[in-house]
Scaffold this active site. Structure first.
Site, short mmCIF file in Angstrom:
data_model
loop_
_atom_site.label_atom_id
_atom_site.label_comp_id
_atom_site.label_asym_id
_atom_site.label_seq_id
_atom_site.Cartn_x
_atom_site.Cartn_y
_atom_site.Cartn_z
N ASN A 8 -10.15 6.39 -5.77
CA ASN A 8 -9.45 6.60 -7.05
C ASN A 8 -8.86 5.31 -7.62
OD1 ASN A 8 -10.01 9.29 -7.37
ND2 ASN A 8 -8.18 9.98 -6.29
N GLY A 10 -9.40 2.11 -6.60
CA GLY A 10 -10.38 1.02 -6.70
C GLY A 10 -11.29 1.18 -7.90
N ASP A 29 -17.41 -0.38 -0.86
CA ASP A 29 -16.87 0.74 -0.09
C ASP A 29 -17.76 0.96 1.13
OD1 ASP A 29 -14.70 3.14 -1.13
OD2 ASP A 29 -15.96 3.63 0.60
N ARG A 84 4.76 7.34 2.66
CA ARG A 84 3.83 6.20 2.70
C ARG A 84 3.74 5.65 4.12
NH1 ARG A 84 6.84 5.43 -2.19
NH2 ARG A 84 5.51 5.54 -4.04
N VAL A 114 -3.09 -3.27 -2.24
CA VAL A 114 -2.58 -2.09 -2.94
C VAL A 114 -2.27 -0.96 -1.95
CG1 VAL A 114 -3.01 -0.46 -4.83
CG2 VAL A 114 -4.04 -2.73 -4.90
N ASN A 116 -1.11 1.47 1.12
CA ASN A 116 0.23 1.76 1.63
C ASN A 116 0.26 1.89 3.15
OD1 ASN A 116 2.07 1.95 -0.57
ND2 ASN A 116 0.94 3.73 -1.30
N HIS A 171 8.34 -0.95 -1.45
CA HIS A 171 7.74 0.14 -2.22
C HIS A 171 7.96 1.45 -1.48
CE1 HIS A 171 5.10 2.10 -4.97
NE2 HIS A 171 4.13 2.30 -4.11
N1 NAD Z 1 0.78 0.13 -4.16
C1 NAD Z 1 0.84 1.21 -4.91
O1 NAD Z 1 1.67 1.30 -5.79
C2 NAD Z 1 -0.16 2.33 -4.69
C3 NAD Z 1 -0.35 3.30 -5.66
C4 NAD Z 1 -1.32 4.29 -5.44
C5 NAD Z 1 -2.05 4.30 -4.24
N2 NAD Z 1 -1.80 3.35 -3.31
C6 NAD Z 1 -2.53 3.30 -2.05
O2 NAD Z 1 -3.85 2.78 -2.31
C7 NAD Z 1 -4.74 3.28 -1.30
C8 NAD Z 1 -5.97 3.87 -1.97
O3 NAD Z 1 -5.63 5.04 -2.68
P1 NAD Z 1 -6.77 5.92 -3.37
O4 NAD Z 1 -6.09 7.02 -4.07
O5 NAD Z 1 -7.72 5.03 -4.11
O6 NAD Z 1 -7.54 6.49 -2.07
P2 NAD Z 1 -9.06 6.99 -1.99
O7 NAD Z 1 -9.17 7.77 -0.74
O8 NAD Z 1 -9.45 7.62 -3.28
O9 NAD Z 1 -9.88 5.62 -1.84
C9 NAD Z 1 -9.84 4.81 -0.71
C10 NAD Z 1 -11.26 4.28 -0.51
O10 NAD Z 1 -11.24 3.27 0.51
C11 NAD Z 1 -12.48 3.35 1.19
N3 NAD Z 1 -12.42 2.65 2.48
C12 NAD Z 1 -11.81 3.04 3.63
N4 NAD Z 1 -11.99 2.11 4.59
C13 NAD Z 1 -12.69 1.10 4.03
C14 NAD Z 1 -13.15 -0.16 4.50
N5 NAD Z 1 -12.93 -0.55 5.75
N6 NAD Z 1 -13.84 -0.94 3.66
C15 NAD Z 1 -14.07 -0.55 2.38
N7 NAD Z 1 -13.66 0.62 1.87
C16 NAD Z 1 -12.96 1.44 2.68
C17 NAD Z 1 -12.71 4.85 1.32
O11 NAD Z 1 -14.05 5.14 1.61
C18 NAD Z 1 -12.25 5.35 -0.05
O12 NAD Z 1 -13.34 5.43 -0.96
C19 NAD Z 1 -3.94 4.27 -0.47
O13 NAD Z 1 -3.49 3.64 0.72
C20 NAD Z 1 -2.77 4.62 -1.37
O14 NAD Z 1 -1.65 5.06 -0.64
C21 NAD Z 1 -0.88 2.37 -3.52
#
Ligand code: NAD
Length: 305
Positions: A8, A10, A29, A84, A114, A116, A171
């Site tokens: 989501n 990315g 990915d 988180r 990004v 968590n 955060h």
């Molecule tokens: N910093 C912030 O403010 C903030 C805000 C929102 C989400 N986040 C965090 O961002 C992260 C991603 O959230 P999301 O909603 O996109 O999750 P998501 O599950 O939709 O996407 C994560 C993706 O990472 C991929 N992935 C996992 N291991 C991998 C690797 N070794 N190499 C490449 N790709 C890999 C997965 O296949 C998946 O497609 C989470 O940890 C979430 O908590 C942080």
């Protein structure tokens, strides 16, 4: 630039970066077809935007070679009922793997983390890449500030563009929004709203992430992606943008050797400067509490790496 993780956050980051024409994008990915499919869909929007950015999706790190910027969104997101911090053990292994490959394929890149728990994952990425500290940072302050700004703008009936705020700390629920340094086109917000109302909006900001998680069943991504793109643009265009981000502190605010949310200047060298505000006693106490939590998570990272 490379965006690791085509989930989501990315994929939305890739779309927003292409829309703003920030340059060529490699979306990577581990799930077969995911990055390729998202990249193709975004590329096919190009003629309509219009955007000429080249965007490719891949599972192969070689295609990421020599990226100027690597954005790390690969990691589990939380679900209702999770904090988180519950993500730390799993995500630290993902970040370790991604940081090793980033150092190998793009040794001169700047890294925006990004995933968590944010401050701990930035610490992990910095440790594993061993990049100079100005080249590793995390996105959280931009998002948390945007949430606070949005709530203030709605409350005051003014444009979101007019709100400028500073938000510090980790955060998490103990983040530190600073109303004293928050203004509406230069007018301190403390002149326009009473303490109780400001406290209510701060509380909603602190819980902004979980509010969306509870509604959707998964975590936010439009506003997070917008936060990442703001940072990416500042760096790629050397804009010297002042915003809150998770940056390495070398004694600033009493934080030595940790990555934590502070106001910083972002430009072509990454975090070019941390702006040191004179916090009052209550503000510093809130920051210290948040920093103590960040330190605890960093100690867990040290054990797991
Ligand atoms: N910093 C912030 O403010 C903030 C805000 C929102 C989400 N986040 C965090 O961002 C992260 C991603 O959230 P999301 O909603 O996109 O999750 P998501 O599950 O939709 O996407 C994560 C993706 O990472 C991929 N992935 C996992 N291991 C991998 C690797 N070794 N190499 C490449 N790709 C890999 C997965 O296949 C998946 O497609 C989470 O940890 C979430 O908590 C942080």
């Amino acid at each position: 630039m490379t965006i690791v993780g085509a989930g989501n956050v990315g994929a939305t980051t890739a779309y927003a970066a292409a829309t703003r024409q920030l340059g060529d994008i490699v979306l990577l990915d581990i799930v077969e077809g995911l990055a390729e499919g998202k990249a193709l869909d975004i590329a096919e929007a190009g003629p309509l935007q219009p955007s000429d950015c080249r965007i490719v999706g891949t599972m192969d790190w070689q295609e990421t070679a020599d990226s100027d910027l690597v954005i790390v969104t690969s990691g589990l997101p939380r679900k209702p009922g999770m904090s988180r911090d519950d993500l730390l053990a799993k995500n630290v292994q993902i970040v370790k793997d991604v940081a090793e490959r980033t150092a190998k394929y793009s040794p001169n890149s700047i890294v925006i983390v990004v995933c968590n728990p944010l401050d701990a994952m930035v610490y992990a990425a910095a440790k594993v890449t061993n990049f100079s500290k100005n080249r590793v940072m995390g996105m959280a302050g931009a998002l948390d500030s945007a949430r606070f700004s949005y709530f203030l703008a709605r409350e005051l009936g003014v444009s979101v563009e007019d709100i400028k705020c500073v938000l510090m700390g980790g955060h998490g629920d103990d983040m530190v929004p600073l109303p004293r340094f928050t203004s509406v086109s230069g007018i301190p917000v403390t002149e326009l709203l009473d303490e109780e109302k400001i406290a209510e909006l701060i509380d909603r900001t602190r819980n902004g992430g979980i509010e969306v998680v509870n509604l959707l069943g998964y975590s936010a991504y439009y506003a997070p992606a917008a936060g990442v793109v703001r940072m990416a643009e500042a760096i790629l265009k050397d804009k010297k943008t002042v915003l809150s981000c998770c940056a390495y502190c070398d004694g600033e605010y009493g934080a030595a050797g940790y990555f934590v949310g502070v106001p910083a200047v972002l430009g072509q060298n990454g975090v070019e400067r941390i702006i040191e505000l004179k916090l009052n006693e209550a503000e510093q106490a809130q920051f210290d509490k948040s920093l103590a939590h960040v330190k605890q998570l960093a100690a867990k990272v040290d054990k797991l790496l």
